[in-house]
Design a protein around this motif. Structure first.
Motif, short mmCIF file in Angstrom:
data_model
loop_
_atom_site.label_atom_id
_atom_site.label_comp_id
_atom_site.label_asym_id
_atom_site.label_seq_id
_atom_site.Cartn_x
_atom_site.Cartn_y
_atom_site.Cartn_z
N SER A 1 0.84 -1.19 0.00
CA SER A 1 0.00 0.00 0.00
C SER A 1 0.88 1.25 0.00
O SER A 1 1.93 1.26 0.63
N PRO A 2 0.44 2.31 -0.68
CA PRO A 2 1.22 3.54 -0.68
C PRO A 2 0.95 4.45 0.52
O PRO A 2 1.60 5.47 0.68
N THR A 3 -0.03 4.12 1.36
CA THR A 3 -0.37 4.97 2.50
C THR A 3 -0.34 4.15 3.78
O THR A 3 -0.57 2.93 3.78
N PHE A 4 -0.10 4.86 4.90
CA PHE A 4 0.03 4.18 6.20
C PHE A 4 -0.63 5.02 7.28
O PHE A 4 -0.61 6.26 7.23
N THR A 5 -1.22 4.34 8.29
CA THR A 5 -1.87 5.02 9.40
C THR A 5 -0.86 5.31 10.50
O THR A 5 0.25 4.78 10.52
N ARG A 6 -1.28 6.13 11.45
CA ARG A 6 -0.42 6.43 12.60
C ARG A 6 -0.17 5.15 13.41
O ARG A 6 0.93 4.94 13.94
N GLU A 7 -1.20 4.33 13.52
CA GLU A 7 -1.04 3.07 14.26
C GLU A 7 -0.01 2.17 13.59
O GLU A 7 0.81 1.54 14.27
N GLN A 8 -0.05 2.12 12.25
CA GLN A 8 0.94 1.33 11.53
C GLN A 8 2.36 1.83 11.79
O GLN A 8 3.29 1.04 11.95
N ASP B 1 12.50 -11.45 -19.05
CA ASP B 1 13.61 -12.04 -18.32
C ASP B 1 13.57 -11.47 -16.91
O ASP B 1 13.66 -10.26 -16.72
N PRO B 2 13.43 -12.33 -15.87
CA PRO B 2 13.31 -11.81 -14.50
C PRO B 2 14.56 -11.08 -14.02
O PRO B 2 14.51 -10.38 -13.00
N ALA B 3 15.69 -11.20 -14.73
CA ALA B 3 16.88 -10.45 -14.37
C ALA B 3 16.68 -8.96 -14.60
O ALA B 3 17.38 -8.13 -14.00
N PHE B 4 15.74 -8.59 -15.47
CA PHE B 4 15.44 -7.19 -15.74
C PHE B 4 14.18 -6.81 -14.96
O PHE B 4 13.17 -7.48 -15.04
N GLN B 5 14.28 -5.69 -14.22
CA GLN B 5 13.19 -5.27 -13.35
C GLN B 5 12.86 -3.80 -13.58
O GLN B 5 13.63 -3.05 -14.17
N THR B 6 11.71 -3.38 -13.06
CA THR B 6 11.31 -1.99 -13.15
C THR B 6 12.16 -1.12 -12.23
O THR B 6 12.80 -1.61 -11.29
N GLU B 7 12.18 0.17 -12.50
CA GLU B 7 12.81 1.16 -11.63
C GLU B 7 11.87 2.35 -11.48
O GLU B 7 10.75 2.34 -11.98
N LEU B 8 12.36 3.40 -10.80
CA LEU B 8 11.48 4.49 -10.37
C LEU B 8 10.65 5.09 -11.49
O LEU B 8 9.43 5.23 -11.38
N ALA B 9 11.30 5.50 -12.59
CA ALA B 9 10.57 6.17 -13.67
C ALA B 9 10.31 5.22 -14.81
O ALA B 9 10.98 4.19 -14.97
N ARG B 10 9.38 5.58 -15.65
CA ARG B 10 8.99 4.72 -16.76
C ARG B 10 10.04 4.65 -17.86
O ARG B 10 9.92 3.84 -18.78
N MET C 1 5.95 8.15 -13.43
CA MET C 1 6.36 7.16 -12.43
C MET C 1 5.93 5.75 -12.82
O MET C 1 4.83 5.54 -13.32
N SER C 2 6.82 4.77 -12.57
CA SER C 2 6.47 3.37 -12.80
C SER C 2 5.33 2.96 -11.88
O SER C 2 5.16 3.50 -10.78
N ALA C 3 4.56 1.99 -12.34
CA ALA C 3 3.39 1.52 -11.59
C ALA C 3 3.83 0.57 -10.48
O ALA C 3 3.87 -0.64 -10.66
N ASN C 4 4.18 1.13 -9.33
CA ASN C 4 4.64 0.33 -8.20
C ASN C 4 4.30 1.09 -6.93
O ASN C 4 4.73 2.25 -6.77
N PRO C 5 3.53 0.49 -6.00
CA PRO C 5 3.15 1.22 -4.78
C PRO C 5 4.34 1.74 -3.99
O PRO C 5 4.23 2.75 -3.29
N ARG C 6 5.49 1.07 -4.09
CA ARG C 6 6.67 1.51 -3.34
C ARG C 6 7.07 2.93 -3.73
O ARG C 6 7.38 3.77 -2.88
N TYR C 7 7.06 3.21 -5.01
CA TYR C 7 7.51 4.51 -5.48
C TYR C 7 6.54 5.61 -5.08
O TYR C 7 6.94 6.70 -4.66
N GLN C 8 5.25 5.33 -5.22
CA GLN C 8 4.26 6.31 -4.81
C GLN C 8 4.36 6.58 -3.32
O GLN C 8 4.26 7.73 -2.87
#
Length: 491
Positions: free
Chosen positions: A7-14, A73-82, A143-150
């Protein structure tokens, strides 16, 4: 790429729960360091290369999803920008001719990926900062489609509560405001991994920190950003500013930035993880259900996911890494100093220099870092990033010394002996360290070639934008030929 989050968002409790979990993980990690659980038998090395995608006009191609699907090829992965992707090279040992084999495999893998990228109208470029990138490319759906980056972007601006100011002085001056972390995506690097025993970690990390300045002088390759000539390795200052969670007031108070060289030599890897927990707030506070104490009590290696995730958002230039592979934990130094490119053979020459020199610097009877202040090592790093082939560094026993003299007289012989101690073949040593030697003798690296090429093209009447595009075309020709950058002709 880093660990995934849900998830790209987190609560205070989290956030509160995450802080407690990270501290538990740190306690378990400290107990593990006192045991013999870690993989200590295989001195493996690993490699990651971040890459750029360009279109037929050599402008950023926002197409990494299509390109990765075509590469398949799984050796190649996404990064921050498209327009970014990353190549991950499996860990391996260095002895014999292994690096020559690696060069062949890397070239084959990149050629295959480039051929597949061409099907979507894209090409792959291995360079520290893409010279044709402009601020306009980093608007809209960048931005690449990945919750981590957002989540990272939201965390940075939640902490800052204001836009990021980029203020980078060099041969020219860049000053601008940005409402996103998009400029960070311009920073494409090579990451060198070195697996080490727990007892040897501090010496190897200190050695890597000591070597960071000379590394940049040897391998700088990022002189242009948004059309301006800035520093030899502009990527260093750009990455620091583009991810800064601090307001100006917090900077003035001395609060540490997420991109952090460090402030002291260490005695244990625990020093770094403890520092992470004490001084750096969580950016991605996602917790797991793992009970680290129970896992350790059962004789299993805990993932310590919260500690690892937190560590992944503290961007040290030499990062400590804890990981578990096939149930066995190990430790690595992740060297993040170097830019990508210019060629596969240049990347491997930089790697050979690093691994060989660190081997010797980490095993000296009286380590060099005991004769140099940590501030001196940081100053060398900043000087080399700014000045590249014009750098003058401080080194114990040599005083203030031009980088090329330091490399030729001291560090290259050290690196050669270090590789011999790792049982690397003579042919490998001669091929790759010969490239470093030639760079030092000619005082030319990727950054200096780019600057000289653009200056030559501008003298023919081309505008800066035209010169950068044409320089990149010539750069890509050299990259595909895999001839070391110091041998490239100027236009």
């Amino acid at each position: 790429m880093g660990d995934e989050i849900s998830s790209p968002t987190f609560t205070r409790e989290q956030r509160q729960r995450y802080r407690e979990k990270v501290r538990r993980c740190l306690d378990v990690f400290e107990r593990m360091l006192a045991t013999e659980m870690f993989d200590e038998d295989r001195p493996l090395t690993g490699l990651e290369i971040e890459l750029n995608l360009v279109d037929a006009d050599r402008r950023p191609a926002m197409a990494n999803a299509q390109v990765l699907a075509a590469i398949a090829d799984p050796a190649f992965q996404t990064e921050l920008a498209r327009y970014n992707i990353e190549l991950n090279v499996p860990p391996q040992a260095l002895p014999g001719d292994a690096v020559l084999d690696l060069e062949t495999r890397l070239r084959s893998s990149l050629d295959h990926a480039d051929e597949r990228a061409a099907r979507s109208g894209s090409a792959i470029v291995m360079v520290g900062i893409l010279p044709t990138l402009t601020p306009e490319h980093l608007t809209g759906d960048w931005m690449s489609a990945n919750p981590r980056y957002q989540a990272l972007e939201e965390a940075v601006f939640a902490a800052r509560r204001e836009d990021i100011e980029l203020d980078i002085a060099g041969a020219e001056h860049l000053r601008m405001l940005t409402a996103t972390i998009a400029p960070e995506s311009a920073c494409t690097s090579v990451q060198l991994h070195l697996q080490v025993n727990p007892g040897d970690f501090a010496a190897n990390w200190n050695a890597a920190q000591l070597l960071a300045g000379p590394q940049l002088a040897v391998g700088a390759n990022s002189p242009f950003l948004f059309g301006k000539q800035l520093q030899a390795e502009t990527r260093i200052e750009l990455f620091r500013q583009a991810t800064d969670t601090r307001s100006p007031e917090l900077r003035n108070q001395g609060v540490r930035p997420p991109v952090f060289f460090g402030d002291r030599w260490i005695t244990s890897i625990f020093d770094l993880f403890e520092e992470n927990v004490r001084f750096f707030p969580a950016l991605l506070p996602e917790s797991t259900d793992e009970d680290p104490e129970a896992e350790l009590a059962a004789g299993r290696a805990p993932r310590l996911q919260e500690l690892r995730l937190h560590n992944g958002t503290v961007y040290r230039w030499n990062r400590p890494v804890y990981d578990v592979v096939d149930g066995v934990p190990h430790l690595r130094v992740e060297n993040r100093v170097l830019p990508a490119g210019p060629t596969v053979v240049d990347v491997l020459a930089n790697a050979a220099f690093y691994y060989g020199a660190v081997q010797m610097l980490a095993t000296e009877d009286r380590p060099t870092w005991t004769k140099l202040s940590f501030d001196g090592a940081r100053s060398n790093f900043e000087t080399a990033a700014r000045d590249g082939v014009d750098s003058v560094l401080y080194w114990p026993g040599y005083g203030e010394v031009p980088w090329d003299e330091l490399v030729l007289r001291h560090l290259l012989p050290l690196a050669a002996e270090g590789l011999r101690r790792r049982h690397v073949s003579t042919s490998v040593i001669e091929r790759y360290l010969g490239i470093i030697e030639a760079r030092a003798k000619l005082r030319r690296n990727g950054a200096s070639w780019q600057v000289e090429a653009v200056a030559a093209l501008e003298r023919t009447g081309l505008s800066r934008a035209e010169a950068l595009s044409e320089m990149l075309r010539l750069y890509m020709d050299g990259m595909h030929a895999n001839q070391p950058v110091h041998t490239w002709d100027l236009p």
